[in-house]
Motif scaffolding. Structure first.
Motif, PDB file in Angstrom:
ATOM      1  N   SER B 177      -8.322  -7.415  -2.547  1.00  0.00           N
ATOM      2  CA  SER B 177      -8.523  -7.208  -3.984  1.00  0.00           C
ATOM      3  C   SER B 177      -7.421  -6.307  -4.522  1.00  0.00           C
ATOM      4  O   SER B 177      -6.845  -6.563  -5.572  1.00  0.00           O
ATOM      5  CB  SER B 177      -9.875  -6.555  -4.261  1.00  0.00           C
ATOM      6  OG  SER B 177     -10.895  -7.394  -3.841  1.00  0.00           O
ATOM      7  N   ARG B 178      -7.131  -5.238  -3.763  1.00  0.00           N
ATOM      8  CA  ARG B 178      -6.137  -4.275  -4.220  1.00  0.00           C
ATOM      9  C   ARG B 178      -4.760  -4.907  -4.308  1.00  0.00           C
ATOM     10  O   ARG B 178      -3.997  -4.626  -5.211  1.00  0.00           O
ATOM     11  CB  ARG B 178      -6.114  -3.079  -3.261  1.00  0.00           C
ATOM     12  CG  ARG B 178      -5.410  -1.884  -3.836  1.00  0.00           C
ATOM     13  CD  ARG B 178      -6.007  -0.586  -3.345  1.00  0.00           C
ATOM     14  NE  ARG B 178      -7.427  -0.470  -3.647  1.00  0.00           N
ATOM     15  CZ  ARG B 178      -8.221   0.450  -3.100  1.00  0.00           C
ATOM     16  NH1 ARG B 178      -7.736   1.278  -2.217  1.00  0.00           N
ATOM     17  NH2 ARG B 178      -9.487   0.511  -3.419  1.00  0.00           N
ATOM     18  N   LEU B 179      -4.437  -5.790  -3.334  1.00  0.00           N
ATOM     19  CA  LEU B 179      -3.096  -6.390  -3.308  1.00  0.00           C
ATOM     20  C   LEU B 179      -3.044  -7.696  -4.103  1.00  0.00           C
ATOM     21  O   LEU B 179      -2.060  -8.414  -4.053  1.00  0.00           O
ATOM     22  CB  LEU B 179      -2.671  -6.652  -1.857  1.00  0.00           C
ATOM     23  CG  LEU B 179      -2.550  -5.405  -0.980  1.00  0.00           C
ATOM     24  CD1 LEU B 179      -2.221  -5.778   0.453  1.00  0.00           C
ATOM     25  CD2 LEU B 179      -1.463  -4.484  -1.532  1.00  0.00           C
ATOM     26  N   ARG B 180      -4.134  -8.012  -4.800  1.00  0.00           N
ATOM     27  CA  ARG B 180      -4.228  -9.254  -5.583  1.00  0.00           C
ATOM     28  C   ARG B 180      -3.939 -10.482  -4.725  1.00  0.00           C
ATOM     29  O   ARG B 180      -3.237 -11.409  -5.120  1.00  0.00           O
ATOM     30  CB  ARG B 180      -3.255  -9.231  -6.762  1.00  0.00           C
ATOM     31  CG  ARG B 180      -3.628  -8.177  -7.771  1.00  0.00           C
ATOM     32  CD  ARG B 180      -2.617  -8.101  -8.887  1.00  0.00           C
ATOM     33  NE  ARG B 180      -2.802  -6.879  -9.655  1.00  0.00           N
ATOM     34  CZ  ARG B 180      -3.740  -6.730 -10.581  1.00  0.00           C
ATOM     35  NH1 ARG B 180      -4.555  -7.714 -10.859  1.00  0.00           N
ATOM     36  NH2 ARG B 180      -3.859  -5.594 -11.232  1.00  0.00           N
ATOM     37  N   LEU B 181      -4.462 -10.477  -3.496  1.00  0.00           N
ATOM     38  CA  LEU B 181      -4.301 -11.634  -2.612  1.00  0.00           C
ATOM     39  C   LEU B 181      -5.638 -12.370  -2.491  1.00  0.00           C
ATOM     40  O   LEU B 181      -5.798 -13.213  -1.622  1.00  0.00           O
ATOM     41  CB  LEU B 181      -3.853 -11.160  -1.226  1.00  0.00           C
ATOM     42  CG  LEU B 181      -2.402 -10.704  -1.076  1.00  0.00           C
ATOM     43  CD1 LEU B 181      -2.202  -9.989   0.247  1.00  0.00           C
ATOM     44  CD2 LEU B 181      -1.463 -11.885  -1.193  1.00  0.00           C
ATOM     45  N   ASP B 182      -6.611 -12.036  -3.348  1.00  0.00           N
ATOM     46  CA  ASP B 182      -7.966 -12.551  -3.121  1.00  0.00           C
ATOM     47  C   ASP B 182      -8.200 -13.966  -3.654  1.00  0.00           C
ATOM     48  O   ASP B 182      -9.266 -14.287  -4.153  1.00  0.00           O
ATOM     49  CB  ASP B 182      -9.035 -11.571  -3.621  1.00  0.00           C
ATOM     50  CG  ASP B 182      -8.784 -11.098  -5.032  1.00  0.00           C
ATOM     51  OD1 ASP B 182      -7.718 -11.422  -5.580  1.00  0.00           O
ATOM     52  OD2 ASP B 182      -9.649 -10.397  -5.574  1.00  0.00           O
ATOM     53  N   ASP B 183      -7.182 -14.822  -3.546  1.00  0.00           N
ATOM     54  CA  ASP B 183      -7.371 -16.247  -3.774  1.00  0.00           C
ATOM     55  C   ASP B 183      -8.184 -16.804  -2.592  1.00  0.00           C
ATOM     56  O   ASP B 183      -7.948 -16.402  -1.453  1.00  0.00           O
ATOM     57  CB  ASP B 183      -5.976 -16.895  -3.843  1.00  0.00           C
ATOM     58  CG  ASP B 183      -6.035 -18.394  -3.772  1.00  0.00           C
ATOM     59  OD1 ASP B 183      -6.377 -19.003  -4.785  1.00  0.00           O
ATOM     60  OD2 ASP B 183      -5.757 -18.952  -2.692  1.00  0.00           O
ATOM     61  N   ASP B 184      -9.150 -17.693  -2.870  1.00  0.00           N
ATOM     62  CA  ASP B 184     -10.049 -18.200  -1.819  1.00  0.00           C
ATOM     63  C   ASP B 184      -9.295 -18.755  -0.612  1.00  0.00           C
ATOM     64  O   ASP B 184      -9.621 -18.465   0.531  1.00  0.00           O
ATOM     65  CB  ASP B 184     -10.930 -19.331  -2.365  1.00  0.00           C
ATOM     66  CG  ASP B 184     -12.029 -18.798  -3.246  1.00  0.00           C
ATOM     67  OD1 ASP B 184     -12.250 -17.574  -3.230  1.00  0.00           O
ATOM     68  OD2 ASP B 184     -12.654 -19.601  -3.948  1.00  0.00           O
ATOM     69  N   LEU B 185      -8.284 -19.569  -0.918  1.00  0.00           N
ATOM     70  CA  LEU B 185      -7.540 -20.238   0.150  1.00  0.00           C
ATOM     71  C   LEU B 185      -6.745 -19.221   0.974  1.00  0.00           C
ATOM     72  O   LEU B 185      -6.835 -19.203   2.210  1.00  0.00           O
ATOM     73  CB  LEU B 185      -6.603 -21.286  -0.487  1.00  0.00           C
ATOM     74  CG  LEU B 185      -5.682 -22.054   0.447  1.00  0.00           C
ATOM     75  CD1 LEU B 185      -6.460 -22.818   1.483  1.00  0.00           C
ATOM     76  CD2 LEU B 185      -4.808 -23.011  -0.351  1.00  0.00           C
ATOM     77  N   VAL B 186      -6.003 -18.347   0.302  1.00  0.00           N
ATOM     78  CA  VAL B 186      -5.159 -17.354   0.984  1.00  0.00           C
ATOM     79  C   VAL B 186      -6.017 -16.394   1.818  1.00  0.00           C
ATOM     80  O   VAL B 186      -5.752 -16.161   2.995  1.00  0.00           O
ATOM     81  CB  VAL B 186      -4.314 -16.574  -0.051  1.00  0.00           C
ATOM     82  CG1 VAL B 186      -3.627 -15.384   0.605  1.00  0.00           C
ATOM     83  CG2 VAL B 186      -3.294 -17.503  -0.701  1.00  0.00           C
ATOM     84  N   MET B 187      -7.081 -15.875   1.191  1.00  0.00           N
ATOM     85  CA  MET B 187      -7.929 -14.904   1.889  1.00  0.00           C
ATOM     86  C   MET B 187      -8.625 -15.573   3.072  1.00  0.00           C
ATOM     87  O   MET B 187      -8.714 -14.989   4.158  1.00  0.00           O
ATOM     88  CB  MET B 187      -8.956 -14.325   0.918  1.00  0.00           C
ATOM     89  CG  MET B 187      -9.811 -13.242   1.530  1.00  0.00           C
ATOM     90  SD  MET B 187     -10.765 -12.346   0.287  1.00  0.00           S
ATOM     91  CE  MET B 187     -11.869 -13.620  -0.287  1.00  0.00           C
TER      92      MET B 187
END
Lengths: 118, 238
Positions: B177-187
């Protein structure tokens, strides 16, 4: 529910038998997942029973890991034998292994999206 | 009244381990809700700590506990097979991302192996521990196989896998969340590669899509890692 269990156990058994016969470096359940996925692709749809009950089962996926995790106490002395360096290694490596693929995949997806737009 | 025979019976009964695991999980869920889903109240972490507390407190041996808990553990396989359903729901996304996903898996698997061995060596850990660290990121049955194959200690490898999984499951949401990587596919993919099933169970609760891709990444990462570890080992002269 019974039908769902028969599907899932059946595919796991098929996966186990294939992995063991061919000596594949893969757990039977993982091959079973891939086989079921291929079956659904061929059928072009999900049987109603699976569609209803599998999400319920997976909603409690965490529960299924508790016995193995509680079992770690047996080896607790091994973990603490090297003090914090072992725990630091595990935490650091997990952090790196989370971030590297995430950043890479994000870049690759963004790049392809730009390619689509161009 | 003599309760000793009754307690002895209880100790030998599979119902004890079964009931204890379910109760610990239920309590962990309740705590997690009370704490508004705080990452440290992860249900696997709290649930297993509660079980451990009861086992140590009541002098129940892990073997006695497993007599009942094995029935819950047994369901891991069929539940893993079930990950095919959310994955099928994401078929079109999977097809579109096939190439980036393959590259990420390869790089991720290599990162998983090298980061553990690299950090372990930097901390001066002994040779056999380094070998047992190599399959740290993959699901337990594969990790056992790899550790045996290369001369590591399987029990140690399993412990590393589980500790890594719990750490990954706890940290993934706040970190991404902090690094704005919380896309479903990426995460999902990153979690499957770094924190196998325990991480998959965690992100499944955040989104079914993330859980589906985590399950896929976990399986394929295990396969790729099993192939890569002996190759990496050949290069490193460990």
């Amino acid at each position: 529910m019974i039908e769902t269990l028969i599907w899932l156990i059946g595919y796991q058994l098929a996966g186990e038998l294939i992995c063991r016969s061919l000596a594949l470096p893969l757990p039977g359940a993982v091959l079973g997942m891939l086989l079921l996925f291929l079956t659904l692709c061929v059928k072009k749809g999900i049987p109603a029973s699976l569609n209803t009950h599998v999400p319920q089962l997976l909603g409690h996926f965490s529960l299924l890991f508790i016995p193995a995790c509680a079992g770690v106490i047996v080896y607790w002395s091994l973990l603490t034998a090297h003090g914090w360096s072992l725990l630091a290694t595990l935490a650091g490596a997990t952090l790196i292994t989370l971030l590297v693929p995430a950043v890479l995949l994000k870049l690759l997806l963004a790049r392809r999206r730009r390619g689509d737009a161009a | 009244m003599n309760v000793t025979p009754a307690l002895d019976w209880l100790r030998g009964s599979p119902l004890l381990g079964l009931g204890l695991t379910l109760a610990a999980y239920r309590l962990a869920l309740w705590l997690n809700r009370r704490a508004h889903g705080h990452p440290l109240t992860n249900s696997v972490l709290i649930g297993s700590l509660l079980v451990i507390a009861v086992l140590l407190g009541c002098g129940i041996s892990p073997a006695e506990y497993m007599k009942g808990a094995q029935f819950i553990q047994l369901l891991l396989g069929p539940a893993t097979v079930g990950l095919a359903i959310p994955l099928y729901h994401n078929l079109s996304r999977l097809k579109r991302a096939a190439l980036p996903l393959s590259l990420t898996l390869l790089a991720g698997s290599l990162t998983g192996i090298l980061s553990a061995v690299g950090l372990g060596a930097a901390f001066g850990l002994p040779h056999q521990i380094l070998l047992s660290l190599m399959p740290r990121a993959v699901t337990t049955p594969i990790a056992i196989g790899i550790a045996e194959h290369i001369g590591g200690i399987p029990a140690l490898a399993v412990t590393f896998v589980i500790v890594s999984g719990i750490f990954g499951a706890v940290i993934v949401k706040p970190l991404f969340s902090r690094l704005r990587l919380d896309d479903d596919l990426v995460m999902g993919v990153a979690t499957g590669i770094a924190a196998h099933g325990i991480g998959t169970a965690r992100v499944f609760l955040l989104s079914e899509t993330a859980g589906a891709f985590a399950g896929l990444a976990m399986g394929l990462n295990g396969l790729v890692t099993a192939v890569l570890v002996p190759i990496v080992l050949g290069f490193m002269h460990l």
